[in-house]
Structure formats: C-alpha cells, structure tokens
Design a protein around this motif. Structure first.
Motif, short mmCIF file in Angstrom:
data_model
loop_
_atom_site.label_atom_id
_atom_site.label_comp_id
_atom_site.label_asym_id
_atom_site.label_seq_id
_atom_site.Cartn_x
_atom_site.Cartn_y
_atom_site.Cartn_z
N UNK A 43 0.52 0.59 4.47
CA UNK A 43 -0.31 1.14 3.41
C UNK A 43 0.57 1.42 2.20
N UNK A 44 0.15 0.93 1.03
CA UNK A 44 0.91 1.11 -0.21
C UNK A 44 0.09 2.02 -1.12
N UNK A 45 0.68 3.08 -1.63
CA UNK A 45 -0.02 4.02 -2.50
C UNK A 45 0.70 4.13 -3.83
N UNK A 46 -0.11 4.06 -4.93
CA UNK A 46 0.43 4.24 -6.27
C UNK A 46 -0.40 5.31 -6.97
N UNK A 47 0.25 6.19 -7.69
CA UNK A 47 -0.42 7.33 -8.31
C UNK A 47 -1.36 6.88 -9.42
N UNK A 48 -2.57 7.52 -9.44
CA UNK A 48 -3.52 7.32 -10.53
C UNK A 48 -3.06 8.16 -11.71
N UNK A 49 -2.56 7.54 -12.76
CA UNK A 49 -2.09 8.31 -13.90
C UNK A 49 -2.08 7.43 -15.14
N UNK A 50 -2.22 8.08 -16.30
CA UNK A 50 -2.12 7.35 -17.56
C UNK A 50 -0.68 7.27 -18.05
N UNK A 51 0.25 7.87 -17.31
CA UNK A 51 1.66 7.86 -17.67
C UNK A 51 2.37 6.70 -16.97
N UNK A 52 3.48 6.23 -17.50
CA UNK A 52 4.23 5.15 -16.82
C UNK A 52 4.90 5.67 -15.54
N UNK A 53 4.97 4.82 -14.52
CA UNK A 53 5.58 5.20 -13.24
C UNK A 53 6.56 4.12 -12.82
N UNK A 54 7.41 4.45 -11.85
CA UNK A 54 8.38 3.48 -11.34
C UNK A 54 8.49 3.53 -9.82
N UNK A 55 7.69 4.43 -9.17
CA UNK A 55 7.79 4.57 -7.72
C UNK A 55 6.44 4.29 -7.06
N UNK A 56 6.51 3.90 -5.82
CA UNK A 56 5.34 3.78 -4.97
C UNK A 56 5.68 4.35 -3.60
N UNK A 57 4.62 4.51 -2.76
CA UNK A 57 4.80 5.11 -1.44
C UNK A 57 4.35 4.13 -0.37
N UNK A 58 5.10 4.09 0.73
CA UNK A 58 4.78 3.20 1.84
C UNK A 58 4.60 4.01 3.12
N UNK A 59 3.60 3.56 3.93
CA UNK A 59 3.41 4.15 5.25
C UNK A 59 3.29 3.02 6.27
N UNK A 60 4.04 3.13 7.38
CA UNK A 60 4.01 2.14 8.45
C UNK A 60 3.31 2.69 9.70
N UNK A 61 2.77 3.91 9.63
CA UNK A 61 2.16 4.53 10.81
C UNK A 61 0.76 5.07 10.49
N UNK A 62 -0.03 4.26 9.76
CA UNK A 62 -1.43 4.58 9.46
C UNK A 62 -1.57 5.88 8.67
N UNK A 63 -0.63 6.13 7.76
CA UNK A 63 -0.72 7.26 6.86
C UNK A 63 -0.18 8.57 7.38
N UNK A 69 9.56 4.53 -2.65
CA UNK A 69 10.34 3.36 -3.05
C UNK A 69 10.20 3.15 -4.56
N UNK A 70 11.24 2.62 -5.16
CA UNK A 70 11.21 2.26 -6.58
C UNK A 70 10.90 0.77 -6.69
N UNK A 71 9.92 0.41 -7.54
CA UNK A 71 9.56 -1.01 -7.67
C UNK A 71 9.93 -1.59 -9.03
N UNK A 72 10.45 -0.75 -9.94
CA UNK A 72 10.88 -1.24 -11.25
C UNK A 72 11.96 -0.31 -11.79
N UNK A 73 12.87 -0.88 -12.56
CA UNK A 73 13.94 -0.06 -13.12
C UNK A 73 13.47 0.75 -14.31
N UNK A 74 12.48 0.20 -15.07
CA UNK A 74 11.93 0.94 -16.20
C UNK A 74 10.51 1.41 -15.85
#
Length: 971
Positions: free
Chosen positions: A389-409, A415-420
């Motif tokens: 499961x991949x989660x990304x925050x609902x926001x109007x601001x720029x972000x660089x991280x996402x969240x991963x779950x391998x055990x059904x949440x 994790x960081x997916x971009x340097x900027x």
C-alpha cells in the motif's frame, strides 16, 4: 511514448504531424495495442489510429465532429461515435470508416447490447428525439438502422434522458399525471412497470447495480429532499423491497446526484452507506445486499496506541464514501477486487460523520475491525494485490516523501521519491494491481513544466511468494461465517513475509451453508416486524399476485419471504420460506384501466393515439374487449394482452372524446372511461380591440386564432398593470379602464402543449376625443405586406409627418394603420395635460387642431418617402363615428368585406350627422354621445325624413362599434 514503464520517452510529434493538435486519447479496452487519438475539433476533425501500441499512426479525416466514443465490450473493432450535432455513427473497422445510424440521439443514452447469454452482440440501444420533440426507445443493428429495420421495444414515448441499458435489464421512465412511472425489461422481455411499495410515490430513481440478476436502486420518495431509500428487486427487476432508508445524497459538480453508497470490491453483497438519522449522518455496513445493516466498530486504540472509548450504538466509526472521478487521484474510499479484505477510507470517530478531524482508517478483515493509520487525509494506491500500500499526503504544498506498508496497513515506512519537493497532481499505476511500478506526476513550481517521477518497488522484493508464504482467511461478519449462504475462505500472504505475490488467484474454497431465516428477506408487499416476522403491509392484498394469472396456469403463492438473490444456502428452512406454485383461480375482470401509451390526456388531430388496456385482476387473453373511441368508431377484440403494442386510433376532428372500454368474461365484466382532448397545433393569435377608448367605458377584446378550431382552449388575460390574471374559456372579454393614458392588454392562449401570447396597447382618454379616416396614394398598396410590424412602422412615419407640417404636439396625435387593402388609417386627436399643469384641451381646442390637420391634408402637405423615388401622399378620406377595431391578422376575404361594410355604414351616419350638426370636417364623439338619446327619440320620424335609408343604418356610435364586433367575433 515510453515502453519501459516511464524510464525513457520518445517524442512522437513528427509521427502524428507537427501541426496536429490533439484533444483526446482512447485505448481499446479489449486490445491494448490499439490506440485512437482525436484531433482538436476547432482545427480539424480527424482520427489517428495505431495498431502497435502507439508506435505508428494512420490519419483518417471525418465529416463530423466526435463528442464521445463507446467501444464494444467484446469486439475490439466495433465503436459507436456520438457527434456534436447529436448524431450516432458506427464503425466495424476501428474508426477507419463510419456509418450514420441515427440523428437526434440523446447524449449518453446509447448502448451496446450485452446480455449474459451473449445474444445480439451487434444490437444498439438508443434514445432518440422524434420530429415533434418526444423521446423514443429504439433498437437496431449497427450496420443497418433504417426505418424498416428499427424496433421500438417500448410502446409509445418515454421521458427525455431516461433510457438505461445495463446487462440483462433495460429501464425507461414515463411521467403521467405529474408522477414518474418506471418500467423494466428483463432479458428483452416485454416491459413491466416496476413495483415499489404503494405509497413510496417516487420523485427520482437511480439504478445503482444490476449484478447477479438483481436490481439495486436508490429512490427519492415524495417526502424526501436530501436523502434516498435503497430498494432491492427480484430477479426480473419488477418487485422491489426496502433495503435501507434515508441514505444521504448530494449534488455533484455537474448537477448530478451523488448517493452516499459504496459497493466494496471483491466481496459480493457487501456495501457501505451513510444513513441520516435525526439530522445525524452515520455509516452502516451490510454483508448480505441490504438484508441486515450494522454500525462500524471504531478502533480500540488511536495512532499512538492510546485507548479509544467508543461504545456502540452511541459512538462508532463514520466514513466518507465519495469515489474520485479522476483516474489519477484517489477518492475518500478505495477497495480492489484483487485485495478483497482491504478497505482504506477517510472518516472520523464519534456520534456522526463530520468534515472536521478527518483521519485515515484501514481494515484488513472486510470491515469487522478498523485501524487508524494517518491523522490527515492521504491518497492510497494498491500495488501487488494489496501486498504493498502506497500513501501520499493530500496537500496543496509540495512534498517529497511517501509511505509504504507491506502488512496490510499495520505498519508504515517513510520513503523519499524525489530530491526536490513536488506539487503532486496525480499518481498513475500500471493497470492491474499486481504491478510494482507507479508514476507520480506534478510540477516543481507553478511555472515549471510537468515532471514525471517513476517509482519501482521491485528491488524491495528478492523473490516471488511460495505456497508456505500464505495462510487461509475466512470471510465473516462479526464472527458469523455464513455470508450470502456460503462460507468463503481466501488466501492471504502472511504479514511477516516480504515476497512478491504476482497474479490474483481468487477465493480458495466456497461451500454452501444450511438455510436459516437470515438468508431470506421480506417479499414484495410484506414488512418485517419487531419479532422478525414478515407480515403484509396495510396496503397490500396477498391474493393480488394472481392478478396476471390465466385460468389453467399456475402462479407462485408467496409465503411473505424470498431468498436473497445470489444467496447460495441449501436445505434448512428453504422449503418453508419458498413460494409455492398454485393453480390460477378464475376471476371476473376487476381494476380495469385504459390509458394512453405516453400517459397524456391530449393528442393531436390526424396523429396515431395508442391506448393501453390494463387489468388488475382477471385475464385479458380470455376476455372480450370492446373499445368505443367516442368519435363514432368502436372495435372489439377476442384476445388482447396488456403487454402488447396497444390499440391505435387516429382522430380526424378536434374536441373532447369519451373513450370507453368494456371487458367481460363468463364470470363478470368491468368498464373504464378516459376523456381525451384532441387538438391541432395553435399557430397564431391576434388580439382585436379598439385603438382608443374613453375612461370608464366598456370595451370588447377578442382573441382571434389561426386555425380557428384547435380544440379545448384556455385564455389568460392581464389588463393594465395588474399582476392577477383573469382566466376564461371564451375568446372574448369586456373590460373597463379607469386610468387614463396608455394601457396594455395581454392574452395567452393555451391549446394542448402550445401557449401563444399577444399584447396590445390601448389609449384611454377622457370623455372627448376625435377621429378621422386617412387614405394614401394607391402605390402604397404595392408595398403593403399586411403584417402588424409594417402597420406599426407606417403609423409612426405618418404621425411624424403630421406633427412636422402642423407644429402640433405629438401628444395630441395617434395614428393607427388598419389591416387590409386598400391601405387606410385612423387618425385620433387626443387631449393631454402639458408640463405646465394647464387643463386638458377643451372640445373647441380639439376642433381647431382637427381643422388644422384637415387643412394640411387637403393641401397635400402631409407626405413621406417610403423608399428612394417612392413618395406617399396622405389624404383625409372621410369621417368616422368612433375608433375602428383591428380585427384580423391578415387581409382575408371576410376582413375585406367587413371593412367595406364599415365604410358604407360610416358614410351613412356621416350624412345623417352632417345634416343635423352642420360641422364640416369634424366628428365630436362626446357630443354625439350626449345627443344620442335625442336622435333616437322618434325613430319613426327619422325614417320618414330619410325614406331611402334602411333602419339598420340608423345607429348610434356605440351601436356601430358593437355591431362590428358582433359581426366578426373570431376572424
């Protein structure tokens, strides 16, 4: 174009044309190698077709502009195209050639025929507009939709924008008597009216699901505004029973209705709904298609492990159930067919659903228990069958991280997916949840170009899952393993195992359960009481189930229960609760009705009217039916089914016709009556009334119609500034104006579905005004089209010419050009109060003005230029005794005769009047009024003094006006 999951891209501008502007891209749903691009319709109308996943393209020009496309669900080359001018085209060559199917098609109301048995794959269902503006349900073959080959499965017209075709079901709506009625056809059988509880009186209906041979519908009843009731049907989609009341609804961005109901993917019969109770919205869950509903148990601890004190039913978990229409963003809730136990949603804990304090929650056991995973809203993407499961925050601001779950949440890693930091606009996953690649797209700033970020999770796993990495998981509802009559066991990856799952295998096993009362819902007409029993509702007669039954046949006699559709239970109480076949009793006809196919009580002269005969109890097929159409024509039938195309008849005359039907068999008879209003279209209305009248004097206003005989008419009148209308059934009315000045009279004529309006202005003066007939140069007749607009313009020009040569105030002058030929006009000399407040002109003043105007007219000083080289002189023709009346909209023969007779009568009165008054060139209307009684004291002596004048020509001014109105009341 990228062929390596977004690692590298190839620019295709030269392959589609450097100057080509594209508007849309379609991928064939049954063959992903075939791609279609549409050009911008403002530049050109073309298609670009690729058969190699977009590597190369062929361009095809179109002679229409595409609004939308509909691909066939099975045949990859079959497409329907809807044009911007409401035409429907078909192609069997993936858009390379097109054939026009039908014109006037309703937007988004065209469908491929997809029945469960695979029949009629090339049949197209559509809703089209007829020439007279009605909507009709039509079916035809995609390669031949001529008038001869079209079918009209529903007799008569339907409501606009009401056709729905879903699987084995076809739905239409027909409004009659101000109420919508809904009809369904199951597997293309004849249409039957959908039966809701008698007093639901629906205002609106939405078909939610037709899965597993059952209709799930949301109905807004007569006393609901922002909620809907959920109903579920039998297999045929005819008889509906209540599943859940007062489900919350809202308006979408395009005005569409959004029902707060969510069907959980992967588990049949499982729904979530937000129900309104005492102005509070609460979330409920069902595992058996609405037979039972329960609140959601809130998590026992929050995100930090602190205990949550939330006791049912006073406190529970509530979820937002809106699904995103944008494929690149997630909605408030998500579930997947390939991850049947996992649901992720945003919501809150408390007494009701709230838009504040929203958190994210997840369940991995199909809604039995929930866990809080974030304190703010996130978008969640399913990868590898929910194994990631991949989660990304609902926001109007720029972000660089996402969240991963391998055990059904249960646990999440950052994790960081971009340097900027990136403003995220959407996330795209490879089709199919078994993929481990996703693409994030957005921009670094509001002025920067698009950025695509490829995220590949394959490196996280070093192997594929083996059999020992899985464990069995049984679907249940708070411990009850039998759901929809079966025990279902699924295979889940053990939470501690970190391996890639691959393709989804589905449920491991499914075995039926023994039937219990919980597997049965109340049948149509029955309601569940507090003791759990299903008993007849007060409005329902259980014996009515046999009403469609024919003698010698059998019907199913309900026990008050019916098994939930798609429930797989066996034995147990099944026999006791299942309806029993029973012989149809012989019955006399009862509950006979005759209606028109379109539900209206009006019809047009010369057009087909279709009557439907319906019987609540009895058998039409074994009865004698006699129909009297009320126009001298009657028919008899020995056999007639209520589901046939109906009885057609054409009325040749307008009027109100009494249509009667008699049905009789050996046991009795029944009759019914319908009153049908037959009309012809109303084309024109002309309001006839004097141009000028005096204060407090009755005038006659007449509405002249074309054609004169149109059937039942209603007239609505407005006088002066009054906002309260006067409604009559007659086309003439008398009225008195008490206010001087310019007043208006408006009339609306209603005939059938047509309403026409005409407004006229009348000058209301004190007791004294004068009038004079004007004539024109004969050449004016050559340019007279005899229409009201032309007469108004010439009246204005003549008035201006009179004012210019006489220097008289325009307030004194009113000119009205009369209809008909030769062209003539009436000049009215009116009193008025000037700006200094002086009294209105006396009779002597008006005489002076009249003499001045007559002098100018006799000297040929009054003229105007109609067009270059065409000069028109205005003359004083003769005197008239009163204002004339504009009676006709055109110069018909009767109108000409009327005008000539008026002229002769006016001349006769003038001669008599001149003898008695000796006032040359004038007509003082008020003085004639005062002397009327004196002139009529001795009619014998008058006839003796003028022996050659008939008695009918000796009239007072009022008699003259009244005589003209009576002579020609309606044109």
């Amino acid at each position: 174009r990228s062929t390596d999951y977004g690692t590298t891209y190839e620019k295709l501008n030269d392959k589609v044309g450097l100057k080509t502007i594209l508007s849309y891209l379609y991928v064939c749903p049954t063959n992903k190698r075939k791609i279609m691009l549409l050009t911008d319709p403002e530049v050109e109308s073309s298609l670009l077709i690729s058969s190699d996943e977009g590597a190369t393209y062929q361009k095809y020009r179109l002679n229409f502009y595409i609004h939308s496309l509909l691909f066939h669900p099975k045949q990859e080359d079959w497409i329907l195209a809807y044009s911007q001018d409401q035409k429907l085209f078909s192609s069997v060559e993936f858009g390379r050639r097109w054939l026009l199917l039908h014109e006037g098609v309703t937007p988004n109301r065209f469908y491929w025929s997809m029945m469960g048995n695979g029949r009629e794959p090339d049949l197209v269902h559509l809703e089209a507009r007829t020439v007279d503006g009605h909507a009709q349900y039509i079916t035809c073959k995609m390669q031949n939709c001529s008038e001869a080959t079209r079918s009209k499965p529903f007799p008569g017209y339907i409501d606009h924008n009401s056709l729905i075709v879903q699987g084995d079901y076809v739905f239409v709506q027909l409004t009659s008597g101000g109420r919508p009625h809904y009809y369904v056809s199951y597997r293309r059988s004849p249409f039957a009216q959908m039966k809701l509880p008698k007093y639901s009186l629906p205002k609106d209906m939405h078909v939610i699901s037709t899965d597993e041979n059952q209709v799930f519908a949301a109905v807004q009843e007569w006393n609901q505004n922002d909620t809907y009731n959920l109903y579920i049907s039998d297999t045929r989609g005819v008889y509906f029973t209540l599943a859940l009341e007062n489900v919350k609804s809202s308006q979408g961005l395009e005005g569409n209705v959004m029902i707060d109901l969510y069907e959980v993917a992967g588990i049949k019969g499982m729904f979530l709904a937000n129900k309104k109770i005492d102005n509070q919205v609460k979330t409920f869950i069902t595992y058996n298609k609405g037979r039972d509903w329960s609140l959601l148990q809130a998590p026992h601890t929050d995100l930090r492990g602190n205990p949550i004190h939330c006791l049912l039913p006073y406190c529970s978990l509530h979820l937002h159930l809106k699904v995103s229409d944008n494929p690149y963003t997630s909605g408030n809730i998500a579930s997947r067919d390939t991850a049947p136990s996992i649901i992720v949603a945003s919501g809150n804990i408390g007494t009701e659903l709230s838009d504040n304090d929203i958190s994210m929650f997840v369940t991995s056991d199909a809604g039995n228990t929930w866990r809080q995973i974030f304190e703010e809203e996130h978008s969640v993407l399913y990868l590898d069958q929910g194994g990631v499961l991949v989660a990304m925050k609902h926001t109007s601001l720029p972000i660089r991280h996402l969240w991963l779950s391998f055990d059904e949440g249960r646990s999440w890693s950052k994790y960081s997916f971009t340097s900027l930091p990136l403003f995220v606009d959407g996330v795209l996953g490879e089709p199919g949840e078994e993929t481990l690649i996703m693409t994030v797209f957005g921009h670094f700033s509001h002025r920067s170009e698009w950025q695509l970020v490829k995220v590949d999770y394959k490196s996280i796993f070093d192997r594929r899952c083996a059999e020992e990495d899985y464990r069995p998981w049984q679907l249940h509802s708070q411990g009850e393993a039998c759901i929809m009559g079966a025990k279902r066991i699924y295979r889940k990856r053990k939470s501690e195992k970190k391996c890639m799952q691959g393709k989804y295998a589905g449920a491991m096993t499914s075995e039926p359960c023994v039937c219990t009362e919980a597997d049965f819902d109340c049948d149509y007409g029955y309601e569940r009481h507090s003791n759990g029993q299903c008993l007849p509702a007060f409005w329902y007669n259980p014996s009515s189930l046999s009403k469609d039954c024919s003698l010698g046949q059998s019907y199913l006699n309900s026990t008050g229960y019916r098994k939930v559709v798609s429930n797989n239970c066996t034995d147990g109480v099944r026999e006791r609760y299942t309806a029993k076949p029973q012989q149809c009793p012989g019955k006399p006809p009862q509950g006979l009705r005759i209606i028109t196919a379109d539900g209206r009580l009006t019809a047009e002269q010369g057009h087909n009217v279709t009557f439907l005969v319906q019987l609540e109890e009895g058998d039409l097929q074994r009865s004698l039916i006699q129909v009297d159409f009320g126009d001298g024509i009657a028919v008899s039938y020995a056999n007639l089914s209520s589901t046939e195309d109906g009885i057609k008849h054409i009325y040749q005359n307008v009027g109100i016709f009494r249509v009667t039907v008699l049905v009789e068999n050996s046991l009795g008879s029944d009759s019914a009556v319908l009153y049908l209003h037959v009309t012809c279209p109303l084309e024109h209305v002309h309001l006839s009334l004097p141009f000028v009248t005096t204060k407090n004097k009755e005038i006659n206003a007449t509405a002249v119609l074309w054609p004169s005989q149109v059937g039942t008419l209603t007239y609505v009148w407005w006088f002066g500034n009054s906002t309260e209308p006067l409604i009559t059934l007659e086309g003439s009315i008398t009225f008195t104006f008490s206010v001087e000045g310019m007043n208006t009279i408006t009339v609306q004529d209603s005939a059938g579905n047509t309403i026409l309006q005409e407004t006229k202005t009348i000058a209301v003066e004190p007791e004294k005004f004068q009038s004079l007939r004007l004539s024109f140069s004969p050449n004016l007749d050559d340019y007279n089209p005899d229409i009201p607009e032309w007469r108004r313009d010439i009246s204005r020009v003549v008035k201006r010419a009179l004012v210019e040569v006489s220097c008289i105030s325009s307030k004194h002058v009113l000119v009205a050009v009369l209809p008909g030929l030769p062209t003539s006009a009436e000049l009215f000399i009116l009193p008025y109060q000037d700006a200094t407040g002086e009294k209105k002109r006396t009779a002597a003043n008006l005489e002076q003005i009249s003499e001045t105007l007559i002098q100018k007219l006799n000297q040929n000083l009054v003229h105007f230029e109609l067009k270059p080289g065409v000069r028109i002189l205005v003359h004083a023709a003769h005197l008239t005794a009163a204002p004339l009346v504009d009676l006709t909209p055109s110069h018909s023969g009767s109108a000409m005769l009327m005008l000539l007779s008026v002229v002769f009568v006016g001349l006769a009165v003038f001669v008599i009047y001149k003898f008695k008054r000796k006032i040359p060139g004038l007509n003082i209307y008020a003085q004639m009024q005062n002397e009327k009684d004196q002139e009529m004291v001795s009619p014998v002596s008058q006839r003796e003094s003028i022996p050659n004048v008939p008695q009918s020509e000796l009239m007072s001014p009022e008699q003259l006006v009244d005589e003209k109105l009576e002579a020609h009341p309606i044109g």
